[in-house]
Scaffold this motif. Structure first.
Motif, PDB file in Angstrom:
ATOM      1  N   SER A  80       0.826  -1.200   0.000  1.00 13.02           N
ATOM      2  CA  SER A  80       0.000   0.000   0.000  1.00 13.02           C
ATOM      3  C   SER A  80       0.862   1.253   0.000  1.00 13.02           C
ATOM      4  CB  SER A  80      -0.916  -0.006   1.228  1.00 13.02           C
ATOM      5  OG  SER A  80      -1.731   1.130   1.249  1.00 13.02           O
ATOM      6  N   GLY A  81       0.591   2.152  -0.938  1.00 17.88           N
ATOM      7  CA  GLY A  81       1.306   3.419  -0.991  1.00 17.88           C
ATOM      8  C   GLY A  81       2.663   3.339  -1.659  1.00 17.88           C
ATOM      9  N   GLU A  82       3.006   2.195  -2.209  1.00 15.93           N
ATOM     10  CA  GLU A  82       4.302   2.029  -2.863  1.00 15.93           C
ATOM     11  C   GLU A  82       4.111   1.610  -4.308  1.00 15.93           C
ATOM     12  OE1 GLU A  82       6.452   0.358   1.228  1.00 15.93           O
ATOM     13  OE2 GLU A  82       6.647  -0.729  -0.661  1.00 15.93           O
ATOM     14  N   GLY A  83       5.192   1.706  -5.082  1.00 17.19           N
ATOM     15  CA  GLY A  83       5.157   1.163  -6.422  1.00 17.19           C
ATOM     16  C   GLY A  83       5.452  -0.324  -6.393  1.00 17.19           C
ATOM     17  N   PRO A  84       5.137  -1.029  -7.478  1.00 14.78           N
ATOM     18  CA  PRO A  84       5.466  -2.461  -7.535  1.00 14.78           C
ATOM     19  C   PRO A  84       6.971  -2.694  -7.430  1.00 14.78           C
ATOM     20  CG  PRO A  84       3.935  -1.845  -9.289  1.00 14.78           C
ATOM     21  CD  PRO A  84       4.444  -0.569  -8.679  1.00 14.78           C
ATOM     22  N   ALA A  85       7.339  -3.788  -6.806  1.00 18.86           N
ATOM     23  CA  ALA A  85       8.742  -4.174  -6.694  1.00 18.86           C
ATOM     24  C   ALA A  85       8.877  -5.609  -7.184  1.00 18.86           C
ATOM     25  CB  ALA A  85       9.219  -4.053  -5.248  1.00 18.86           C
ATOM     26  N   GLN A  86       9.854  -5.824  -8.040  1.00 20.06           N
ATOM     27  CA  GLN A  86      10.014  -7.165  -8.595  1.00 20.06           C
ATOM     28  C   GLN A  86      10.521  -8.134  -7.535  1.00 20.06           C
ATOM     29  OE1 GLN A  86      13.088  -8.710 -11.569  1.00 20.06           O
ATOM     30  NE2 GLN A  86      11.375  -8.227 -12.922  1.00 20.06           N
ATOM     31  N   LEU A  87       9.901  -9.310  -7.510  1.00 20.28           N
ATOM     32  CA  LEU A  87      10.306 -10.370  -6.591  1.00 20.28           C
ATOM     33  C   LEU A  87      11.167 -11.409  -7.291  1.00 20.28           C
ATOM     34  CD1 LEU A  87       6.866 -10.974  -4.863  1.00 20.28           C
ATOM     35  CD2 LEU A  87       8.792  -9.627  -3.969  1.00 20.28           C
ATOM     36  N   ILE A  88      10.696 -11.850  -8.440  1.00 21.15           N
ATOM     37  CA  ILE A  88      11.375 -12.924  -9.166  1.00 21.15           C
ATOM     38  C   ILE A  88      11.172 -12.707 -10.658  1.00 21.15           C
ATOM     39  CG2 ILE A  88      11.321 -15.408  -9.710  1.00 21.15           C
ATOM     40  CD1 ILE A  88      10.703 -16.038  -6.857  1.00 21.15           C
ATOM     41  N   LEU A  89      12.234 -12.929 -11.409  1.00 22.50           N
ATOM     42  CA  LEU A  89      12.182 -12.996 -12.867  1.00 22.50           C
ATOM     43  C   LEU A  89      12.503 -14.432 -13.239  1.00 22.50           C
ATOM     44  CD1 LEU A  89      12.299 -11.669 -15.769  1.00 22.50           C
ATOM     45  CD2 LEU A  89      14.750 -11.468 -15.378  1.00 22.50           C
ATOM     46  N   ILE A  90      11.615 -15.092 -13.958  1.00 24.02           N
ATOM     47  CA  ILE A  90      11.864 -16.469 -14.370  1.00 24.02           C
ATOM     48  C   ILE A  90      11.800 -16.522 -15.897  1.00 24.02           C
ATOM     49  CG2 ILE A  90       9.415 -17.082 -13.960  1.00 24.02           C
ATOM     50  CD1 ILE A  90      10.484 -19.920 -13.176  1.00 24.02           C
ATOM     51  N   ARG A  91      12.891 -16.967 -16.498  1.00 24.25           N
ATOM     52  CA  ARG A  91      13.002 -16.970 -17.947  1.00 24.25           C
ATOM     53  C   ARG A  91      12.300 -18.187 -18.538  1.00 24.25           C
ATOM     54  NH1 ARG A  91      16.290 -12.816 -19.129  1.00 24.25           N
ATOM     55  NH2 ARG A  91      17.711 -12.143 -17.471  1.00 24.25           N
ATOM     56  N   SER A  92      12.010 -18.132 -19.811  1.00 22.32           N
ATOM     57  CA  SER A  92      11.189 -19.174 -20.445  1.00 22.32           C
ATOM     58  C   SER A  92      11.878 -20.535 -20.458  1.00 22.32           C
ATOM     59  CB  SER A  92      10.822 -18.760 -21.871  1.00 22.32           C
ATOM     60  OG  SER A  92      11.983 -18.524 -22.629  1.00 22.32           O
ATOM     61  N   ASN A  93      13.197 -20.560 -20.310  1.00 24.06           N
ATOM     62  CA  ASN A  93      13.897 -21.840 -20.282  1.00 24.06           C
ATOM     63  C   ASN A  93      14.126 -22.344 -18.850  1.00 24.06           C
ATOM     64  OD1 ASN A  93      15.778 -19.981 -19.484  1.00 24.06           O
ATOM     65  ND2 ASN A  93      17.431 -20.732 -20.816  1.00 24.06           N
ATOM     66  N   GLU A  94      13.540 -21.667 -17.885  1.00 20.84           N
ATOM     67  CA  GLU A  94      13.630 -22.089 -16.494  1.00 20.84           C
ATOM     68  C   GLU A  94      12.288 -22.634 -16.041  1.00 20.84           C
ATOM     69  OE1 GLU A  94      14.916 -18.188 -15.084  1.00 20.84           O
ATOM     70  OE2 GLU A  94      16.861 -19.075 -14.554  1.00 20.84           O
ATOM     71  N   ARG A  95      12.313 -23.584 -15.146  1.00 20.31           N
ATOM     72  CA  ARG A  95      11.074 -24.169 -14.641  1.00 20.31           C
ATOM     73  C   ARG A  95      10.777 -23.721 -13.219  1.00 20.31           C
ATOM     74  NH1 ARG A  95      10.277 -23.918 -18.767  1.00 20.31           N
ATOM     75  NH2 ARG A  95      10.234 -25.478 -20.406  1.00 20.31           N
ATOM     76  N   GLU A  96      11.821 -23.302 -12.510  1.00 17.56           N
ATOM     77  CA  GLU A  96      11.640 -22.918 -11.105  1.00 17.56           C
ATOM     78  C   GLU A  96      12.713 -21.896 -10.739  1.00 17.56           C
ATOM     79  OE1 GLU A  96      11.004 -26.113  -8.121  1.00 17.56           O
ATOM     80  OE2 GLU A  96      12.682 -25.196  -7.066  1.00 17.56           O
ATOM     81  N   LYS A  97      12.340 -20.976  -9.860  1.00 16.45           N
ATOM     82  CA  LYS A  97      13.292 -19.979  -9.371  1.00 16.45           C
ATOM     83  C   LYS A  97      12.932 -19.672  -7.931  1.00 16.45           C
ATOM     84  CE  LYS A  97      16.445 -17.037 -11.257  1.00 16.45           C
ATOM     85  NZ  LYS A  97      15.998 -15.990 -12.210  1.00 16.45           N
ATOM     86  N   ARG A  98      13.943 -19.535  -7.113  1.00 14.49           N
ATOM     87  CA  ARG A  98      13.691 -19.258  -5.695  1.00 14.49           C
ATOM     88  C   ARG A  98      14.344 -17.954  -5.280  1.00 14.49           C
ATOM     89  NH1 ARG A  98      11.951 -23.822  -2.629  1.00 14.49           N
ATOM     90  NH2 ARG A  98      11.844 -25.715  -3.905  1.00 14.49           N
ATOM     91  N   ASN A  99      13.713 -17.326  -4.286  1.00 18.99           N
ATOM     92  CA  ASN A  99      14.272 -16.121  -3.688  1.00 18.99           C
ATOM     93  C   ASN A  99      13.832 -16.121  -2.231  1.00 18.99           C
ATOM     94  OD1 ASN A  99      15.148 -13.604  -2.935  1.00 18.99           O
ATOM     95  ND2 ASN A  99      13.742 -12.466  -4.265  1.00 18.99           N
ATOM     96  N   GLY A 100      14.672 -16.660  -1.369  1.00 16.28           N
ATOM     97  CA  GLY A 100      14.329 -16.745   0.051  1.00 16.28           C
ATOM     98  C   GLY A 100      13.099 -17.608   0.276  1.00 16.28           C
ATOM     99  N   ARG A 101      12.047 -17.014   0.838  1.00 19.45           N
ATOM    100  CA  ARG A 101      10.807 -17.757   1.106  1.00 19.45           C
ATOM    101  C   ARG A 101       9.893 -17.855  -0.117  1.00 19.45           C
ATOM    102  NH1 ARG A 101       7.497 -15.138   4.025  1.00 19.45           N
ATOM    103  NH2 ARG A 101       8.531 -13.106   3.944  1.00 19.45           N
ATOM    104  N   LEU A 102      10.336 -17.307  -1.210  1.00 18.69           N
ATOM    105  CA  LEU A 102       9.534 -17.281  -2.431  1.00 18.69           C
ATOM    106  C   LEU A 102      10.022 -18.332  -3.410  1.00 18.69           C
ATOM    107  CD1 LEU A 102       9.581 -13.410  -3.011  1.00 18.69           C
ATOM    108  CD2 LEU A 102       7.894 -14.722  -1.734  1.00 18.69           C
ATOM    109  N   ARG A 103       9.063 -18.934  -4.092  1.00 22.75           N
ATOM    110  CA  ARG A 103       9.388 -19.902  -5.136  1.00 22.75           C
ATOM    111  C   ARG A 103       8.437 -19.694  -6.294  1.00 22.75           C
ATOM    112  NH1 ARG A 103       6.891 -25.048  -5.883  1.00 22.75           N
ATOM    113  NH2 ARG A 103       8.065 -26.418  -7.290  1.00 22.75           N
ATOM    114  N   ALA A 104       8.991 -19.472  -7.469  1.00 26.03           N
ATOM    115  CA  ALA A 104       8.174 -19.302  -8.667  1.00 26.03           C
ATOM    116  C   ALA A 104       8.394 -20.488  -9.585  1.00 26.03           C
ATOM    117  CB  ALA A 104       8.526 -18.004  -9.382  1.00 26.03           C
ATOM    118  N   THR A 105       7.315 -20.915 -10.223  1.00 26.68           N
ATOM    119  CA  THR A 105       7.413 -21.964 -11.231  1.00 26.68           C
ATOM    120  C   THR A 105       6.856 -21.435 -12.542  1.00 26.68           C
ATOM    121  OG1 THR A 105       5.235 -22.895 -10.745  1.00 26.68           O
ATOM    122  CG2 THR A 105       7.105 -23.752  -9.479  1.00 26.68           C
ATOM    123  N   LEU A 106       7.297 -22.041 -13.617  1.00 21.86           N
ATOM    124  CA  LEU A 106       6.830 -21.644 -14.934  1.00 21.86           C
ATOM    125  C   LEU A 106       6.595 -22.891 -15.765  1.00 21.86           C
ATOM    126  CD1 LEU A 106       6.273 -19.360 -16.986  1.00 21.86           C
ATOM    127  CD2 LEU A 106       8.688 -19.511 -17.645  1.00 21.86           C
TER     128      LEU A 106
END
Lengths: 114, 112
Positions: free
Chosen positions: B39-65
């Motif tokens: 609230s009151g802030e701009g968006p901040a990127q958490l994770i960038l996952i490229r099309s040749n990646e299936r999973e990416k982690r950043n601390g407590r965060l995990r992104a899948t593609l």
């Protein structure tokens, strides 16, 4: 790294007045983006500069909106004859490269047109 | 219609629980991004996952593609009250593109 700086944070303007919003991108970043955010439309792309040159203004309402980037350290978004539907948060972002892969946003300028 | 879209408008969890936000997209992509906006802030990127990646982690965060189903997920483990925010997925359609298209966001509330 001070981040992207936007001023003013809040602006209230009367219908028909002009509003100018300023953005200072992160030093060394090559690209600057402007977005508009509303509850209804979400985040909408407005315009994009690459090394200060205007590349894409396809999201800009043509008649009253204009954006410039006179030097590397700042960009402006000007809205002429403001209308209530222009009320939104205007977000500026910069990017180290041209790809848009990582945007660094400012905190935004909230514009209210009454 | 949106080129990227989160599947839920809002989620609510209690602190310490895990949560997953899902996203689907409609174009070919070189990468998918997850952003968080407090609230009151701009968006901040958490994770960038490229099309040749299936999973990416950043601390407590995990992104899948999953490019075959054109979907992605962002999981947060051991949630904290400060994770309360709107979470967006975003894509840059095509190769050589720059116009980042954001989904409408999922509002996450983490309560004590």
């Amino acid at each position: 790294n001070a981040g992207v700086i936007q001023t003013p944070r809040h602006k209230v303007t009367g219908k028909g007045q002009e509003a100018t919003l300023w953005c200072e991108p992160i030093s060394g970043h090559s690209a600057v983006f402007w977005y508009r955010q509303t509850i209804v439309q979400g985040l909408e792309f407005l315009t994009y500069f690459r090394n200060q040159a205007p590349i894409d203004d396809s999201g800009m309402p043509k008649e009253r909106f204009s954006a410039q980037m006179p030097n590397q350290s700042h960009s402006t978004l000007k809205i002429q004859s403001t209308q209530p539907q222009d009320s939104a948060v205007y977000l500026c972002a910069s990017s180290l490269d041209y790809s848009g892969n990582t945007l660094y946003f400012g905190e935004g300028s909230r514009l209210i047109v009454v | 219609s949106q080129l990227a879209e989160e599947n839920l408008w809002a989620l609510s969890v209690h602190e310490g629980e895990s949560v997953t936000v899902n996203c689907s997209y409609k174009t070919s992509i070189t990468a998918l991004q997850w952003y968080r906006q407090k609230s009151g802030e701009g968006p901040a990127q958490l994770i960038l996952i490229r099309s040749n990646e299936r999973e990416k982690r950043n601390g407590r965060l995990r992104a899948t593609l999953d490019t075959s189903s054109q979907s992605s997920s962002l999981s947060i483990t051991a949630t904290r009250c400060e994770d309360t925010a709107v979470y967006f997925c975003a894509t840059v359609p095509g190769t050589g593109g720059y116009k980042v298209v954001f989904g409408s966001g999922t509002r996450l509330l983490v309560s004590p």
